[in-house]
Design a protein around this motif. Structure first.
Motif, PDB file in Angstrom:
ATOM      1  N   ILE A 118       0.832  -1.382   0.242  1.00  0.00           N
ATOM      2  CA  ILE A 118      -0.085  -0.264   0.232  1.00  0.00           C
ATOM      3  C   ILE A 118       1.051   1.184   0.024  1.00  0.00           C
ATOM      4  O   ILE A 118       1.437   1.450   1.026  1.00  0.00           O
ATOM      5  CB  ILE A 118      -0.852   0.143   1.310  1.00  0.00           C
ATOM      6  N   GLY A 132       2.758   4.294   0.604  1.00  0.00           N
ATOM      7  CA  GLY A 132       2.810   5.370   1.969  1.00  0.00           C
ATOM      8  C   GLY A 132       2.281   4.776   3.210  1.00  0.00           C
ATOM      9  O   GLY A 132       2.364   5.585   4.102  1.00  0.00           O
ATOM     10  N   ALA A 133       1.666   3.454   3.267  1.00  0.00           N
ATOM     11  CA  ALA A 133       1.214   2.996   4.509  1.00  0.00           C
ATOM     12  C   ALA A 133       2.106   2.710   5.610  1.00  0.00           C
ATOM     13  O   ALA A 133       2.184   3.280   6.950  1.00  0.00           O
ATOM     14  CB  ALA A 133       0.475   1.811   4.267  1.00  0.00           C
ATOM     15  N   ALA A 145       3.105   6.337   6.762  1.00  0.00           N
ATOM     16  CA  ALA A 145       2.001   7.164   7.094  1.00  0.00           C
ATOM     17  C   ALA A 145       1.856   8.000   8.542  1.00  0.00           C
ATOM     18  O   ALA A 145       1.582   9.005   8.619  1.00  0.00           O
ATOM     19  CB  ALA A 145       0.633   6.643   6.863  1.00  0.00           C
ATOM     20  N   SER A 157      -2.332   8.914  11.267  1.00  0.00           N
ATOM     21  CA  SER A 157      -2.870   9.060   9.844  1.00  0.00           C
ATOM     22  C   SER A 157      -3.992   7.636   9.727  1.00  0.00           C
ATOM     23  O   SER A 157      -3.873   6.472  10.068  1.00  0.00           O
ATOM     24  CB  SER A 157      -1.797   8.620   8.749  1.00  0.00           C
ATOM     25  N   TRP A 158      -4.934   8.245   9.020  1.00  0.00           N
ATOM     26  CA  TRP A 158      -6.064   7.066   8.823  1.00  0.00           C
ATOM     27  C   TRP A 158      -5.438   5.856   7.745  1.00  0.00           C
ATOM     28  O   TRP A 158      -5.928   4.702   7.810  1.00  0.00           O
ATOM     29  CB  TRP A 158      -7.446   7.680   8.218  1.00  0.00           C
ATOM     30  N   LEU A 159      -4.557   6.517   6.894  1.00  0.00           N
ATOM     31  CA  LEU A 159      -3.953   5.558   5.694  1.00  0.00           C
ATOM     32  C   LEU A 159      -3.272   4.305   6.600  1.00  0.00           C
ATOM     33  O   LEU A 159      -3.541   3.335   6.194  1.00  0.00           O
ATOM     34  CB  LEU A 159      -2.979   6.121   4.922  1.00  0.00           C
ATOM     35  N   PHE A 160      -2.480   4.730   7.663  1.00  0.00           N
ATOM     36  CA  PHE A 160      -1.790   3.657   8.344  1.00  0.00           C
ATOM     37  C   PHE A 160      -2.931   2.727   8.941  1.00  0.00           C
ATOM     38  O   PHE A 160      -2.760   1.457   8.865  1.00  0.00           O
ATOM     39  CB  PHE A 160      -0.980   4.452   9.743  1.00  0.00           C
ATOM     40  N   TRP A 161      -3.765   3.121   9.804  1.00  0.00           N
ATOM     41  CA  TRP A 161      -4.583   2.440  10.393  1.00  0.00           C
ATOM     42  C   TRP A 161      -5.703   1.533   9.636  1.00  0.00           C
ATOM     43  O   TRP A 161      -5.907   0.380   9.951  1.00  0.00           O
ATOM     44  CB  TRP A 161      -5.691   3.196  11.523  1.00  0.00           C
ATOM     45  N   LEU A 162      -6.152   2.188   8.689  1.00  0.00           N
ATOM     46  CA  LEU A 162      -7.016   1.498   7.465  1.00  0.00           C
ATOM     47  C   LEU A 162      -6.136   0.403   6.863  1.00  0.00           C
ATOM     48  O   LEU A 162      -6.628  -0.668   6.929  1.00  0.00           O
ATOM     49  CB  LEU A 162      -7.482   2.577   6.661  1.00  0.00           C
ATOM     50  N   SER A 163      -5.056   0.724   6.328  1.00  0.00           N
ATOM     51  CA  SER A 163      -4.377  -0.135   5.821  1.00  0.00           C
ATOM     52  C   SER A 163      -3.938  -1.466   6.692  1.00  0.00           C
ATOM     53  O   SER A 163      -3.846  -2.640   6.181  1.00  0.00           O
ATOM     54  CB  SER A 163      -2.780   0.285   5.454  1.00  0.00           C
TER      55      SER A 163
END
Length: 159
Positions: free
Chosen positions: A110, A112-113, A116, A120-126
């Motif tokens: 992913i 940038g995960a 992130a 970051s929502w990207l980190f947690w959602l990933s």
């Protein structure tokens, strides 16, 4: 009902029970893996470690917590520590390995995960998606293991 139809019904019922056992075993594995994985990712990210160091820590902690969640109940059943460790290795190693390969590969793929950051929502959602995908892909592995009397099938005698 003729014998052939009865036999097919029993196999279908046994298949469903086997799938339920595999889902339960995978959920157990996911619990330990998720604790270790999240803790490792949080520590590595918070300390500004690179991807490789963070992943190595996350995997080590996933195995530690995964095995611990099996060892503790086996110890409570009166089994000695050495034997309990052996049971955990037999029950969990392949399941944890598959789960860790899948979820860490997903995190790396992913964009940038891994960089992130913890806010970051990207980190947690990933991370959540990685664990969910790992769960789905590990259920069939556990189903095959249990059907052969391996994996979490070796733990059931201690419950």
């Amino acid at each position: 009902m003729d014998h052939e139809h009865h036999h097919a019904g029993v196999e279908q019922q046994d298949g469903r029970a086997l799938t339920r056992s595999a889902i339960s075993a995978t959920a157990h594995c996911l619990t330990g893996c998720a604790i270790g994985e999240v803790l490792g990712m949080v520590i590595g990210t918070a300390l500004g470690w690179g991807d490789l160091a963070t992943i190595v820590l996350a995997i080590a902690l996933a195995f530690l917590f995964g095995y611990s969640l099996t060892i503790v109940p086996v110890l409570r059943a009166g089994v000695g520590l050495g034997a309990a460790i052996g049971v955990a290795f037999a029950a969990d190693t392949l399941s944890i390995t598959v789960m860790e390969i899948v979820d860490n590969l997903f995190m790396v793929l992913i964009p940038g995960a891994m960089d992130a950051g913890l806010t970051s929502w990207l980190f947690w959602l990933s991370l959540a998606a990685a664990l969910a995908i790992a769960f789905v892909l590990t259920v069939p592995v556990n189903r095959v293991l249990i059907s052969r009397g391996k994996g979490h099938a070796v733990v059931h005698q201690y419950h």
